[in-house]
Design a protein around this motif. Structure first.
Motif, PDB file in Angstrom:
ATOM      1  N   GLY A 110       0.824  -1.191   0.000  1.00  0.00           N
ATOM      2  CA  GLY A 110       0.000   0.000   0.000  1.00  0.00           C
ATOM      3  C   GLY A 110       0.860   1.243   0.000  1.00  0.00           C
ATOM      4  N   GLN A 111       0.256   2.380  -0.371  1.00  0.00           N
ATOM      5  CA  GLN A 111       0.978   3.654  -0.351  1.00  0.00           C
ATOM      6  C   GLN A 111       0.062   4.784   0.104  1.00  0.00           C
ATOM      7  N   TYR A 112      -0.984   5.035  -0.655  1.00  0.00           N
ATOM      8  CA  TYR A 112      -1.917   6.095  -0.300  1.00  0.00           C
ATOM      9  C   TYR A 112      -3.331   5.630  -0.659  1.00  0.00           C
ATOM     10  N   PRO A 113      -4.270   5.738   0.263  1.00  0.00           N
ATOM     11  CA  PRO A 113      -4.184   6.449   1.544  1.00  0.00           C
ATOM     12  C   PRO A 113      -3.665   5.615   2.715  1.00  0.00           C
ATOM     13  N   SER A 114      -3.440   4.293   2.539  1.00  0.00           N
ATOM     14  CA  SER A 114      -3.008   3.479   3.673  1.00  0.00           C
ATOM     15  C   SER A 114      -1.787   2.654   3.296  1.00  0.00           C
ATOM     16  N   GLU A 115      -0.980   2.336   4.314  1.00  0.00           N
ATOM     17  CA  GLU A 115       0.222   1.538   4.115  1.00  0.00           C
ATOM     18  C   GLU A 115       0.487   0.713   5.366  1.00  0.00           C
ATOM     19  N   VAL A 116       0.852  -0.540   5.174  1.00  0.00           N
ATOM     20  CA  VAL A 116       1.273  -1.386   6.286  1.00  0.00           C
ATOM     21  C   VAL A 116       2.716  -1.795   6.023  1.00  0.00           C
ATOM     22  N   GLU A 117       3.541  -1.783   7.074  1.00  0.00           N
ATOM     23  CA  GLU A 117       4.973  -2.045   6.912  1.00  0.00           C
ATOM     24  C   GLU A 117       5.484  -2.911   8.047  1.00  0.00           C
ATOM     25  N   PHE A 118       6.330  -3.852   7.699  1.00  0.00           N
ATOM     26  CA  PHE A 118       7.020  -4.700   8.674  1.00  0.00           C
ATOM     27  C   PHE A 118       8.512  -4.548   8.452  1.00  0.00           C
ATOM     28  N   ALA A 119       9.252  -4.349   9.537  1.00  0.00           N
ATOM     29  CA  ALA A 119      10.703  -4.208   9.445  1.00  0.00           C
ATOM     30  C   ALA A 119      11.359  -5.031  10.540  1.00  0.00           C
ATOM     31  N   SER A 120      12.428  -5.721  10.184  1.00  0.00           N
ATOM     32  CA  SER A 120      13.175  -6.537  11.143  1.00  0.00           C
ATOM     33  C   SER A 120      14.660  -6.336  10.873  1.00  0.00           C
ATOM     34  N   ARG A 121      15.407  -6.188  11.965  1.00  0.00           N
ATOM     35  CA  ARG A 121      16.850  -5.998  11.829  1.00  0.00           C
ATOM     36  C   ARG A 121      17.534  -6.677  12.998  1.00  0.00           C
ATOM     37  N   VAL A 122      18.686  -7.278  12.747  1.00  0.00           N
ATOM     38  CA  VAL A 122      19.421  -7.965  13.800  1.00  0.00           C
ATOM     39  C   VAL A 122      20.909  -7.704  13.598  1.00  0.00           C
ATOM     40  N   GLY A 123      21.626  -7.532  14.703  1.00  0.00           N
ATOM     41  CA  GLY A 123      23.076  -7.402  14.679  1.00  0.00           C
ATOM     42  C   GLY A 123      23.683  -8.512  15.494  1.00  0.00           C
ATOM     43  N   VAL A 124      24.711  -9.167  14.980  1.00  0.00           N
ATOM     44  CA  VAL A 124      25.334 -10.291  15.671  1.00  0.00           C
ATOM     45  C   VAL A 124      26.852 -10.131  15.634  1.00  0.00           C
ATOM     46  N   THR A 125      27.506 -10.726  16.622  1.00  0.00           N
ATOM     47  CA  THR A 125      28.964 -10.781  16.652  1.00  0.00           C
ATOM     48  C   THR A 125      29.396 -12.239  16.652  1.00  0.00           C
ATOM     49  N   LEU A 126      30.594 -12.484  16.190  1.00  0.00           N
ATOM     50  CA  LEU A 126      31.160 -13.832  16.206  1.00  0.00           C
ATOM     51  C   LEU A 126      32.108 -13.932  17.385  1.00  0.00           C
ATOM     52  N   ASP A 127      31.717 -14.751  18.360  1.00  0.00           N
ATOM     53  CA  ASP A 127      32.514 -14.953  19.564  1.00  0.00           C
ATOM     54  C   ASP A 127      32.985 -16.405  19.576  1.00  0.00           C
TER      55      ASP A 127
END
Length: 390
Positions: A110-127
């Motif tokens: 969707g854009q106009y007049p309605s929009e639904v959005e999902f966002a996911s982000r992850v940060g990882v380190t190698l130990d």
């Protein structure tokens, strides 16, 4: 850094939220079916309405361009679009500096007049031989524009941040945004100019379409122009005001001189009602280059303005506000066709500040009680490569 297990609730949430995006109601096929009929029936009508060959050619060209653009804008309303990104980032909090990899996905419909959005982000380190999650974000939001300048929204967000001792923080809320869109990029002006041909081809619509069909086409036209402004504006100025409920769990770790550790759950009021303010500046001087500035100021409810840190004579009171400043610069290369989209390179900076961070009282074996306080400041710089599809 302690590795965090993925709770069952989060695992379910990470599955359900993208599903909600995918099943967002589509706009339907009525407009494009009507456009298909017009493409078939309009040429003979143009020949009968306009005697001059030059007029017939000009009207036919304008009609084709207008219908193609209207169909494309209608498809954009229901098409799933998104970006898959991965890259490197550096984190700084206190005396600790750490570099790690990050990955994320953004899905929208969707854009106009309605929009639904999902966002996911992850940060990882190698130990050693194991990956450890340090920071993760999940966000689902829905926006609705009663008019182009006004926008209402609701959202759900979950965040973890080992650097600030946050096991998990949930936020759910909503509010309004006042927008001002200024100017259009070259692509935006070209699309807007095609829409202005509506008056030129109106005689064809009057001859071929019923009043109900004309209203259907008019609604598609009325949605297309604001959608173009939201995507191609050279500058967007906005002010967001909202309320949110926050639930937070934090664990602080005390390390003894011999290297042993003791974990203690944060004390104090971890469930809160806040209100937030976010001025917004988006600048897109040319197509494919965009800079965003989003500083969130998250304030406590007026009747509980401060948070007490510690106990007894050592207790202090602090104004319980948080600051989340985010800015990024994105370069998109639409000519590099990948997944029907393009590629992008994004450099971003985020500063997270908690004026009343979580605290815990630790009683070491055979020692005096110690007041631990989580880090109050976290800087993140990311460089990400994105694959866009739309």
């Amino acid at each position: 850094m302690r590795a965090r297990r993925l709770p069952l609730g989060l695992a379910l949430l990470s599955v359900l939220l993208p599903t909600l995006v995918l099943v967002h109601p589509a706009a339907g096929q009525d407009v494009r079916e009507l456009i298909g009929v017009l493409r078939k029936d309009a040429p003979p009508q143009v020949d009968s309405l306009f005697r001059s060959a030059a007029d017939r050619e000009a009207i036919a060209e304008a009609l084709t361009a207008y219908l193609d653009l209207l169909a494309d804008e209608d498809r954009r309303q229901e098409r799933l679009r998104g970006t898959i990104s991965f890259g490197l980032n550096g984190d700084e909090t206190g005396d600790e500096h750490l570099y790690k990899i990050n990955a994320g996905v953004t899905l929208a419909r969707g854009q106009y007049p309605s929009e639904v959005e999902f966002a996911s982000r992850v940060g990882v380190t190698l130990d050693g031989d194991a990956f450890q999650e340090n920071v993760s974000d999940l966000r689902l939001s829905y926006d609705y524009h009663p008019t182009l300048p006004w926008e209402a929204f609701v959202f759900l967000e979950r965040r973890t941040d080992n650097f600030m001792s946050i096991d998990q923080r949930y936020e759910v809320g909503g509010g309004v945004v006042l927008n001002r869109f200024l100017g259009l990029t070259e692509d935006g002006r070209a699309r807007r100019d095609v829409l202005t041909r509506r008056d030129t081809v109106q005689p064809v619509f009057d001859a071929l379409l019923s009043p109900a069909e004309q209203r259907l086409l008019a609604r598609a036209h009325a949605q297309a122009l604001p959608a173009i402004h939201t995507r191609y504006s050279r500058m967007r100025l906005a002010l967001l005001v909202g309320v949110l409920a926050e639930f937070e769990q934090a664990t602080l770790t005390w390390t003894a001189p011999d290297g042993t550790t003791l974990d203690e759950r944060a004390q104090g009021r971890r469930s809160k009602l806040r209100w937030e303010v976010r001025p917004t500046l988006d600048v897109q001087p040319v197509d494919g280059l965009e800079w965003k500035l989003r500083p969130y100021l998250k304030l406590p409810s007026p009747w509980v303005w401060t948070e007490t840190i510690g106990r007894g004579d050592a207790a202090t009171r602090r104004a319980d506000y948080r600051l989340d400043l985010y800015t990024d610069l994105t370069v998109s290369l639409d000519g590099a066709d990948v997944f029907g989209g393009g590629v992008s390179l994004t450099l971003s900076y985020q500063m997270l500040y908690d004026h009343a961070p979580p605290y815990a009282r630790v009683e070491p074996p055979g020692g005096e009680p110690i007041l631990l306080q989580a880090e109050d400041l976290h800087h993140v710089v990311r460089l990400s490569f994105g694959l866009q599809f739309r």
